[in-house]
Design a protein around this motif. Structure first.
Motif, PDB file in Angstrom:
ATOM      1  N   ARG A   1       6.786  12.552  -1.640  1.00  0.00           N
ATOM      2  CA  ARG A   1       5.885  12.254  -0.525  1.00  0.00           C
ATOM      3  C   ARG A   1       6.695  12.234   0.764  1.00  0.00           C
ATOM      4  N   LEU A   2       6.002  12.432   1.879  1.00  0.00           N
ATOM      5  CA  LEU A   2       6.656  12.388   3.190  1.00  0.00           C
ATOM      6  C   LEU A   2       6.874  10.938   3.614  1.00  0.00           C
ATOM      7  N   THR A   3       7.976  10.705   4.282  1.00  0.00           N
ATOM      8  CA  THR A   3       8.271   9.392   4.849  1.00  0.00           C
ATOM      9  C   THR A   3       8.678   9.578   6.302  1.00  0.00           C
TER      10      THR A   3
ATOM     11  N   ALA B   1       8.336  10.114  -5.463  1.00  0.00           N
ATOM     12  CA  ALA B   1       7.086   9.349  -5.640  1.00  0.00           C
ATOM     13  C   ALA B   1       7.252   8.215  -6.606  1.00  0.00           C
TER      14      ALA B   1
ATOM     15  N   VAL C   1      11.684  13.108   2.916  1.00  0.00           N
ATOM     16  CA  VAL C   1      10.993  13.244   1.646  1.00  0.00           C
ATOM     17  C   VAL C   1      11.533  12.187   0.700  1.00  0.00           C
TER      18      VAL C   1
END
Length: 145
Positions: free
Chosen positions: A2-4, A145, A142
């Motif tokens: 997931r993007l951070t 997850a 990134v």
């Protein structure tokens, strides 16, 4: 995955009076001078005078921001910034932007590489005139997850 996002810096830019260029073949052009300000976060410093946002209200009603200005960091490094965005006719504030940083070797690696996203909040004076903007800049990453 997931993007951070990791906060890198905040630019508080002071603005001069808007210069109304008028109608051009591509839309209504305004130039908004950058006259100073501060930088805080993982790097600190000042916003140098002399930059501007060459703002264009396009024929479809959307607005294009194209700002170029320089920062002088506390260690003396000078950073050139180009910050762009296109937003709908009645923007929901704040406005998402895409800042890019250009600086000499040895400057902060978190500015020289990667993808950055800005959150621009315009600020007006008691008469409704635009006087400053705050841009919170995050470095996109990134995570597993």
């Amino acid at each position: 995955m997931r993007l951070t996002g990791e906060h890198v810096l905040t630019v508080d830019a002071l603005l001069g009076d808007v210069v109304d260029v008028g109608e051009t073949p591509t839309g209504h052009r305004r130039v908004i001078p950058v006259v100073g300000g501060t930088v805080s976060g993982t790097v600190t410093g000042e916003v140098l005078p002399g930059g501007a946002d060459w703002n264009l209200e396009r024929r479809d009603g959307s607005t294009e921001l194209w700002a170029r200005y320089e920062l002088r960091l506390s260690d003396g490094a000078v950073v050139s910034v180009v910050n762009t965005a296109v937003h709908e006719p009645s923007p929901r504030l704040p406005i998402l932007t895409t800042p890019r940083f250009d600086l000499a070797d040895g400057g902060p690696v978190e500015l020289r590489t990667g993808v950055h996203v800005g959150l621009l909040v315009p600020r007006t004076d008691e008469h409704g005139r635009l006087r400053s903007v705050r841009v919170e800049v995050l470095r996109v990453g990134v995570a597993q997850a």
